[in-house]
Write an enzyme that holds these catalytic residues in place. Structure first.
Site, PDB file in Angstrom:
ATOM      1  N   PRO A  88      14.829   4.045   7.680  1.00  0.00           N
ATOM      2  CG  PRO A  88      17.150   4.082   8.337  1.00  0.00           C
ATOM      3  CD  PRO A  88      16.097   4.349   7.547  1.00  0.00           C
ATOM      4  CD  GLU A 115      25.590   8.674   9.819  1.00  0.00           C
ATOM      5  OE1 GLU A 115      24.603   8.505  10.637  1.00  0.00           O
ATOM      6  OE2 GLU A 115      26.253   8.391   8.376  1.00  0.00           O
ATOM      7  NE  ARG A 152       3.253  -6.323 -10.078  1.00  0.00           N
ATOM      8  CZ  ARG A 152       1.744  -6.777  -9.264  1.00  0.00           C
ATOM      9  NH1 ARG A 152       1.836  -7.479  -8.403  1.00  0.00           N
ATOM     10  NH2 ARG A 152       2.218  -8.302 -10.400  1.00  0.00           N
ATOM     11  CG  ASP A 167       0.744 -11.620  -7.525  1.00  0.00           C
ATOM     12  OD1 ASP A 167       1.209 -11.815  -7.982  1.00  0.00           O
ATOM     13  OD2 ASP A 167       1.046 -10.085  -7.748  1.00  0.00           O
TER      14      ASP A 167
END
Length: 246
Positions: A88, A115, A152, A167
């Protein structure tokens, strides 16, 4: 491309990486995916990969030794490689990152749990990515998202390159609205211009609606966007139309 995934839960990857386009790409030899359980590199009889943090704190922290040993034992064959830590705290992953990474020959994804990581693990990775401002139970789901997005773009995974070049995000805008049969569904009709066969008008409509959708839903994407003169005029027309509808 060879993809290596370092995870404590390799079974999580069995379905997503063996189905649909990714599964077909592996069958064709375009992709090679290996999942390494770095718990196998633990040194004690209980196969511990984590311990309590120095200085105190909640939870457990991944130790460097099992993961680093696994990384070194599965070193890439190519110099055109990148080891990615899913965290994160990482750089927000974007379509531009996917395009860059799709040109690598070898990618490794490091998935953590608990953690966090011992800070020294960061000395053995090349980049660090996050898929959003929220916290998941581990790096496995972010790894799947990144692999799907990157794979992709590799030639041969999708039959037609134009399929992904239109896209959302690929050109910096959200994709324009799409329609198929029937022409009229419960009173909602396909825009007449799409039935006209006039390619220039259709292209202009698609560009205008892509700008409209981006301005309405993700105006942040327009900051720094390299507008052409036509696009500036189309966006102004959109803003005038939307203003008159208020």
């Amino acid at each position: 491309m060879k993809i290596r995934i370092f995870s404590l839960f390799p079974e999580m990857f069995e379905g997503p990486l063996t189905a649909s386009l990714l599964g077909k790409a592996c069958d064709k030899g375009i992709l090679s995916i290996e999942v390494v359980n770095f718990r196998d590199y633990a040194l004690d009889k209980h196969r511990h990969v984590d311990d309590t943090p120095y200085g105190g704190g909640q939870g457990m922290v991944l130790m460097p030794q099992p993961l680093v040993d696994a990384l070194e034992d599965h070193a890439p064959d190519s110099a055109n490689s990148e080891v990615i830590l899913l965290s994160p705290q990482g750089k927000p992953f974007s379509q531009a990152d996917a395009v860059r990474l799709s040109k690598r020959e070898d990618l490794a994804f490091v998935c953590g749990h608990y953690e966090g990581f011992d800070e020294r693990i960061r000395h053995f990775v090349d980049s660090e990515y996050s898929i959003g401002d929220y916290v998941l139970t581990g790096g496995e789901l972010p790894a799947m998202v990144m692999i799907d997005t990157i794979a992709r773009l590799i030639p041969g995974v999708i039959k037609e390159q134009a399929s992904y070049e239109e896209d959302s995000f690929f050109q910096g805008l959200l994709e324009y609205p799409q329609y198929t049969k029937p022409r009229d569904y419960r009173g909602m009709e396909v825009p007449e211009v799409l039935l006209s066969g006039h390619h220039a008008n259709i292209r202009r409509w698609q560009k205008k609606e892509a700008l409209r959708r981006t301005w309405q839903r993700r105006p942040d994407l327009l900051e720094g966007y390299p507008f052409s003169a036509e696009e500036e005029a189309l966006l102004q027309a959109v803003q005038d139309e939307e203003g008159s509808n208020e």
